[in-house]
Structures are given as structure tokens and as C-alpha cells.
Scaffold this motif. Structure first.
Motif, PDB file in Angstrom:
ATOM      1  N   ASP A  59     -70.903  31.547  61.848  1.00 56.74           N
ATOM      2  CA  ASP A  59     -70.046  32.549  62.473  1.00 56.74           C
ATOM      3  C   ASP A  59     -70.382  32.825  63.930  1.00 56.74           C
ATOM      4  OD1 ASP A  59     -68.366  33.831  60.093  1.00 56.74           O
ATOM      5  OD2 ASP A  59     -70.395  33.504  59.356  1.00 56.74           O
ATOM      6  N   LEU A  60     -71.636  32.657  64.295  1.00 60.40           N
ATOM      7  CA  LEU A  60     -72.035  33.037  65.645  1.00 60.40           C
ATOM      8  C   LEU A  60     -72.200  31.840  66.578  1.00 60.40           C
ATOM      9  CD1 LEU A  60     -72.325  36.035  66.232  1.00 60.40           C
ATOM     10  CD2 LEU A  60     -74.793  35.740  66.364  1.00 60.40           C
ATOM     11  N   ALA A  61     -72.152  30.639  66.032  1.00 64.20           N
ATOM     12  CA  ALA A  61     -72.377  29.461  66.869  1.00 64.20           C
ATOM     13  C   ALA A  61     -71.349  29.356  67.984  1.00 64.20           C
ATOM     14  CB  ALA A  61     -72.368  28.195  66.010  1.00 64.20           C
ATOM     15  N   GLY A  62     -70.065  29.545  67.663  1.00 59.69           N
ATOM     16  CA  GLY A  62     -69.006  29.451  68.669  1.00 59.69           C
ATOM     17  C   GLY A  62     -69.136  30.503  69.751  1.00 59.69           C
ATOM     18  N   GLY A  67     -70.190  32.636  75.275  1.00 54.62           N
ATOM     19  CA  GLY A  67     -70.592  33.862  75.951  1.00 54.62           C
ATOM     20  C   GLY A  67     -72.065  34.083  76.092  1.00 54.62           C
ATOM     21  N   GLY A  68     -72.881  33.205  75.519  1.00 51.71           N
ATOM     22  CA  GLY A  68     -74.318  33.405  75.583  1.00 51.71           C
ATOM     23  C   GLY A  68     -74.848  34.032  74.308  1.00 51.71           C
ATOM     24  N   ALA A  76     -71.260  41.043  67.830  1.00 51.99           N
ATOM     25  CA  ALA A  76     -71.204  40.968  66.369  1.00 51.99           C
ATOM     26  C   ALA A  76     -71.583  42.289  65.718  1.00 51.99           C
ATOM     27  CB  ALA A  76     -72.120  39.855  65.866  1.00 51.99           C
ATOM     28  N   VAL A  77     -72.593  42.976  66.284  1.00 49.01           N
ATOM     29  CA  VAL A  77     -73.067  44.201  65.641  1.00 49.01           C
ATOM     30  C   VAL A  77     -72.361  45.457  66.144  1.00 49.01           C
ATOM     31  CG1 VAL A  77     -75.330  43.204  65.132  1.00 49.01           C
ATOM     32  CG2 VAL A  77     -75.013  44.530  67.239  1.00 49.01           C
ATOM     33  N   THR A  78     -71.615  45.345  67.250  1.00 46.70           N
ATOM     34  CA  THR A  78     -70.988  46.554  67.798  1.00 46.70           C
ATOM     35  C   THR A  78     -69.468  46.523  67.809  1.00 46.70           C
ATOM     36  OG1 THR A  78     -71.009  45.711  70.081  1.00 46.70           O
ATOM     37  CG2 THR A  78     -72.954  46.945  69.341  1.00 46.70           C
TER      38      THR A  78
END
Length: 380
Positions: A59-62, A67-68, A76-78
Motif C-alpha cells: 500500500d505504501l510503496a507507490g 512523494g518520499g 497514511a496515518v493522518t
């Protein structure tokens, strides 16, 4: 429950503290307590679960590519990718908070830090200096603290398109304005001690004294300077009837924090039960000097007024508690009940709405939502 969260670039203030010696052996009475019913280990607190690693990979790879690393995690958390909710019912490990997609501020800080460390980001923790926030569960009263987490950049990561700040702080207090929030840096052992102390307090509320003892004990060992765990240990001893041991724990707190009102209140109680009335009186006078009007004082008087049928007097008392703690849900709830008993349905609805919006657990949220729904069926 309320939505999260806030991000800010904060100026952190740090203050040096005198070193605190490890807790002396005479503070522990292991033989009085059965072994804990659950595993108590520091390694579990920040441990990454397979599901957390899959989230980073799938989910976070892209977002990390575009965006870094840090910006992807913060969003993701906010901003809803994880759909986190604030829930203070239980202090969760990183893996538990991820699975539940909810937690109190400490749980969500721990989860965020676990992700950040896995991604190679710099992590720092902060305790916030905010007005005293009291809450209660049955006849146990809590002075609630607050923490947030600061993330630094991965300097080897070139994908920092709009992530220019050297550090960014994520705060999980719903709806609180971060401007002017004073914080001081704390090390990870303090976060571990706070986690263990929370677990001890939660076990205490549920009547699990043995578990509460071992959690508090390990919290003291994790960070000898975190006095909250000593205070909790003292309360455990009071519940077990070990008043001399409780006195030692509370006096240990006051040795390092002479203005700790919780320790003074608990010490006064213990001294009174030991029959040392003069010392108890001195402790109560020092507490009054430090504290002024006791927490929940108007609330308890309001409850007595409600029981006596004096709804007008109860309303005035509950309103005084709301004035000094406007974000505490239970005060709004009882003020709403007093307004309802006085026939002020609209005002009652407004207070129940405030109680709902300030609720911090799923059970509180559901209770207030049900009450509000019933009230909405009444004619204006």
C-alpha cells in the motif's frame, strides 16, 4: 469517537533532569502477587507484524516512490489511508493498533514509530505540557498525559519533492490546536514505561491486581525516572492492603517530584488509614496548597444534588465542571441530564451532542449516540 490527526512543525523544548537511581528492592513485594496472566515484554510493544509489513510493501510503496518515505507515512496515518480512530479503551501495541485501526495517543505514537523505524526514518518522542486532563473509570481517577511523535527525514532518500522540513510532528489529540503546545523530548524507555503504566492502570480498573503489579513493576524498571509507575504501584499496594509498602512508593515519588498532587493525595489516604492523623492532615494541606479545588469536586456534588432531586443545583455544579474541563465527555453528559430534568430539551440535546463529540471510547460513543437518538424523538 473523533477523527484524527494534526501535523505541525514544532519547536521542541528540552529540559535536563537529575538522574534517578533504579528503584530499590524494598519497593517490590513479588511474593504477594501471582504470576501475570499475559506476557509482559518490551519487545512486543514496537514489534512489526506481518500485516504491517504487507501494508508497507503493498500500500505504501507507490506513495513512497512519488512523494518520499516520510511524507507517504505521514499521509497514511493522518489523511485517512489507515482510517485511524481515537479510542482510549486500551493501550495497544503497534501491531494491535494497526489491526484495530484505532488507539489512544500513546498507542498511535507507538504504531507510527514502529513504521518509521522500519522505514529507516529518524524518530523522536515528546511529552506535551497541557492543562490537567482528569478522567475516571469507576472509582479510579486518572490524570491523563499526552505524547506525540516527531519524524526526521531519510537523508539518503532523494524523493523529497515537497517534504522540505527537517522534522515534522504528528499529534493524535483529536481537534486540539497545536499552536502554542509546549513539549519536551523524552527517550524511548520513557515511552515504554508509559505503555506499561497504562497497562497497569487498565488492569487495576478491571480488578486484576496481580497483572497491575507486574506491569507497574516493569514500567519502573524500563525507566526509573517515570514516576507514574511508582504511583500506580502504590495504588496496587493500597488495594492489596499493604499500606507500608504503598507509603514507600508514594514517598519515592515525592522525593523526586515534590509537587506531584496524585502522590500527595494517595499518601494522605494511606497515612489516615494507618492512624497517623497529624501526618495525614499535613499531607492534605500540602495537597490543597498545590491543587486548589479538587478534580471532580463539583461533579460529585452535582451527582448528590441529582439524587436529592435538586436539578437546578446539579445543573450549576455540572456547569462549573464543564467550564474548567470543557473537553471531558462525562461532565457534558450529566449537565445534559440535569437540563432534561428541568425540561430544557434543546439544551439537553446540545450537551449530549458535546458528550458524543468528546467521547474517547467506542462504548462511550455508542451510549451517548443512543441517548441522543432517544432525545431526538421528543418534541421540541
Amino acid at each position: 469517537m473523533r477523527s484524527l490527526a494534526a501535523i505541525a512543525v514544532l519547536l521542541l523544548s528540552a529540559c535536563a533532569a537529575a538522574p534517578v537511581a533504579p528503584p530499590p528492592d524494598d519497593l517490590f513485594q513479588d511474593a504477594l502477587f501471582a504470576p501475570p496472566a499475559e506476557r509482559i515484554t518490551r519487545a512486543d510493544i514496537f514489534a512489526m507484524s506481518p500485516a504491517m509489513r504487507r501494508f508497507l510493501r503493498d500500500d505504501l510503496a507507490g506513495p513512497m516512490l512519488t512523494g518520499g518515505t516520510r511524507q507517504a507515512l505521514i499521509e497514511a496515518v493522518t489523511q485517512g489511508q489507515l482510517k485511524l480512530e481515537y479510542d482510549s479503551a486500551r493501550t495497544r501495541t503497534a501491531a494491535e493498533a494497526f489491526d484495530a485501526r484505532s488507539g489512544n495517543c500513546l498507542s498511535l505514537v507507538i504504531m507510527t514509530a514502529a513504521f518509521a523505524k522500519e522505514l529507516g526514518l529518524q524518530v523522536a518522542y515528546n511529552r506535551a505540557s497541557i492543562a490537567d486532563m482528569w478522567s475516571r473509570d469507576g472509582n479510579v481517577y486518572f490524570l491523563n498525559g499526552h505524547v506525540n511523535v516527531t519524524l526526521g527525514k531519510r537523508y539518503a532518500d532523494p524523493r523529497t519533492l515537497y517534504d522540505a522540513a527537517e522534522t515534522m510532528t504528528i499529534d493524535f489529540i483529536p481537534g486540539r490546536d497545536l499552536r502554542g503546545l509546549r513539549t519536551r523530548a523524552v527517550e524511548e524507555p520513557t515511552i515504554v514505561a508509559m505503555f506499561m503504566n497504562n497497562r497497569a492502570a487498565e488492569a487495576l480498573v478491571r480488578g486484576r491486581l496481580d497483572d497491575a503489579y507486574w506491569w507497574a513493576r516493569e514500567g519502573m524498571r524500563a525507566d526509573p525516572s517515570f514516576m507514574g509507575a511508582y504511583n500506580t504501584l502504590g495504588v496496587v499496594y493500597v488495594r492489596r492492603g499493604q499500606l507500608a509498602a504503598a507509603e514507600r512508593a508514594f514517598r519515592r515519588v515525592l522525593r523526586y517530584e515534590a509537587d506531584n498532587t496524585r502522590a500527595w493525595a494517595n499518601l494522605a489516604l494511606v497515612l489516615d488509614r494507618l492512624g497517623r492523623a497529624e501526618e495525614a492532615g499535613a499531607a492534605e494541606r500540602e495537597l490543597a496548597r498545590l491543587e486548589g479545588e479538587a478534580p471532580f469536586n463539583y461533579f460529585h456534588r452535582g451527582l448528590a444534588a441529582m439524587e436529592a432531586g435538586d436539578f437546578r443545583g446539579a445543573r450549576a455544579l455540572f456547569a462549573r465542571e464543564v467550564a474548567r474541563a470543557p473537553e471531558y465527555h462525562e461532565f457534558h453528559f450529566w449537565l445534559g441530564l440535569a437540563e432534561f430534568r428541568l425540561g430544557n430539551v434543546q439544551r439537553a440535546r446540545a450537551e449530549l451532542t458535546a458528550a458524543l463529540e468528546n467521547s474517547t471510547t467506542a462504548s462511550e460513543h455508542d451510549l451517548y449516540a443512543t441517548k441522543l437518538q432517544r432525545l431526538s424523538l421528543l418534541k421540541h
